[in-house]
Design a protein around this motif. Structure first.
Motif, short mmCIF file in Angstrom:
data_model
loop_
_atom_site.label_atom_id
_atom_site.label_comp_id
_atom_site.label_asym_id
_atom_site.label_seq_id
_atom_site.Cartn_x
_atom_site.Cartn_y
_atom_site.Cartn_z
N LEU A 1 -6.09 5.16 -1.78
CA LEU A 1 -7.37 5.61 -2.32
C LEU A 1 -7.25 6.99 -2.97
N ALA A 2 -6.43 7.86 -2.40
CA ALA A 2 -6.27 9.21 -2.96
C ALA A 2 -5.64 9.17 -4.34
N ARG A 3 -4.85 8.13 -4.62
CA ARG A 3 -4.20 8.01 -5.93
C ARG A 3 -5.14 7.44 -7.00
N MET A 4 -6.26 6.84 -6.57
CA MET A 4 -7.22 6.34 -7.56
C MET A 4 -7.86 7.50 -8.31
N LYS A 5 -8.13 7.31 -9.59
CA LYS A 5 -8.69 8.40 -10.39
C LYS A 5 -10.14 8.66 -10.01
N ALA B 1 -10.89 5.07 5.90
CA ALA B 1 -10.39 5.81 4.74
C ALA B 1 -11.31 5.61 3.53
N LEU B 2 -11.82 4.39 3.37
CA LEU B 2 -12.74 4.13 2.26
C LEU B 2 -14.02 4.94 2.41
N ARG C 1 2.04 -7.26 5.68
CA ARG C 1 2.39 -6.26 4.67
C ARG C 1 1.15 -5.70 3.97
N THR C 2 0.11 -6.53 3.82
CA THR C 2 -1.07 -6.07 3.09
C THR C 2 -2.18 -5.55 3.99
N LYS C 3 -2.08 -5.74 5.28
CA LYS C 3 -3.11 -5.20 6.17
C LYS C 3 -3.11 -3.67 6.07
N GLY C 4 -4.26 -3.11 5.73
CA GLY C 4 -4.35 -1.66 5.57
C GLY C 4 -3.70 -1.14 4.31
N LEU C 5 -3.35 -2.04 3.38
CA LEU C 5 -2.70 -1.62 2.14
C LEU C 5 -3.53 -0.57 1.41
N VAL C 6 -4.85 -0.79 1.37
CA VAL C 6 -5.74 0.15 0.70
C VAL C 6 -6.18 1.18 1.73
N GLY C 7 -5.28 2.12 1.98
CA GLY C 7 -5.52 3.17 2.95
C GLY C 7 -5.73 4.51 2.27
N ALA C 8 -5.60 5.57 3.05
CA ALA C 8 -5.89 6.91 2.53
C ALA C 8 -5.00 7.26 1.34
N ASP C 9 -3.71 6.94 1.40
CA ASP C 9 -2.80 7.28 0.29
C ASP C 9 -3.17 6.50 -0.97
#
Length: 317
Positions: free
Chosen positions: A218-222, A240-241, A208-216
């Protein structure tokens, strides 16, 4: 046939282990060497060599037909789980909860502070004999989001307490209430990410957490936010990072990477605003005494017929 306990630390260096005469256990030292210390079929308790990688961790498992407990010395168990299918039902897989929290939380704060206050640039300035003064971001008055609120995430928040953060939000697999307040579910991330100045990843690596921090994600980070990953490299989508940090929109501090070790020539090494440490969150002077105490306690519980601590899963369940 003997009842063997495989340990990656010599038994005579671990205080509190049950005596072989009283317990009927035979201690075998194996830290991942080419030759096994004995027949794996006789192993009843397997403590996995620390930081030796998946290939070594799972190599003896297929032959361990008598094993009842598999104990990692890492907080994560993802490097062992692929080998569990060959084991009989009822084997307990245990992690090293209680061993790494202090060291990993220390490094997390070090990465946050170093990144915000520009320490890497100061070191380069010192090498070049340049005085790089100016204004830098502070941790005080920021909003921090901890993604993966287990024992390490809680230890990170404990150490954030004196730094006068404006807010600390917590996210875990499912919602609950902790001693410090509300823990939100992963499903709430889209609403929480735009509010965070610092996002700290401490979640275990799962499907479930593999690739959790993906393009979507990261795009939501301010704009201007800092991403800190002290979990596992594959939790973050490296491509993506890179796309985000190369624009300068966000920065990152990484104790873990994907791939790992990070090979020479990889673009992450020189990506703007990225600070990298070589997966040293738990490998400090605090590790060995805590690891020895854990092994002594777990083997003692095993010898007494008691349930081990820190059970992550049971095979065949």
């Amino acid at each position: 046939m003997t009842s063997d306990v495989w340990l990656p630390i010599a038994a005579d260096e671990i205080d509190g282990l049950p005596s072989p005469a009283d317990s009927g256990l035979t201690y075998r030292f194996w830290d991942g060497g080419a030759d096994f210390p004995a027949d794996p079929a006789d192993c009843v308790f397997y403590a996995v060599p620390y930081m030796k990688g998946m290939e070594i961790a799972i190599r003896p498992l297929e032959a361990m037909r008598s094993v009842r407990v598999v104990q990692t010395l890492s907080a994560g168990t993802d490097h062992v789980e692929p080998g569990l299918a060959s084991l009989p039902a009822g084997v307990r897989l245990c992690n090293a909860k209680g061993v790494h929290e202090a060291s990993t939380a220390e490094l997390t704060l070090a990465l946050v502070l170093a990144s915000l206050r520009g320490i890497p640039g100061f070191v380069r300035g010192q090498d070049a004999e340049e005085w790089r003064s100016g204004f830098y971001p502070a941790l005080a008055d920021t909003s921090v989001l901890i993604v993966g609120y287990g024992s390490i995430g809680a230890a990170v928040e404990d150490r954030l307490a004196p730094f006068e953060c404006a807010r600390v939000a917590r996210v875990a697999r499912s919602a609950r209430t902790s001693e410090r307040g509300e823990v939100r579910a992963l499903a709430d991330l889209p609403a929480l990410l735009p509010e965070a100045d610092v996002v700290i990843i401490t979640t275990p690596l799962t499907e479930r957490t593999k690739g959790l921090v993906g393009a979507d994600f990261l795009a939501r980070m301010k704009d201007g936010a800092l991403l800190v990953n002290v979990a596992r490299g594959p939790v973050v989508d490296t491509k993506a990072l890179l796309a985000e940090v190369e624009t300068g929109r966000i920065t990152a501090a990484l104790d873990v990477t994907d791939p790992e070790p990070l090979p020479a020539g990889h673009p992450l090494w020189h990506a703007p605003g990225v600070l990298i440490s070589p997966h040293v969150g738990g490998s400090t002077s605090a590790f060995m005494p805590r690891a020895k105490r854990l092994l002594a306690d777990q083997v003692s519980r095993f010898a007494a017929g008691e349930e081990p601590r820190n059970v992550v899963l049971t095979t065949g369940g």
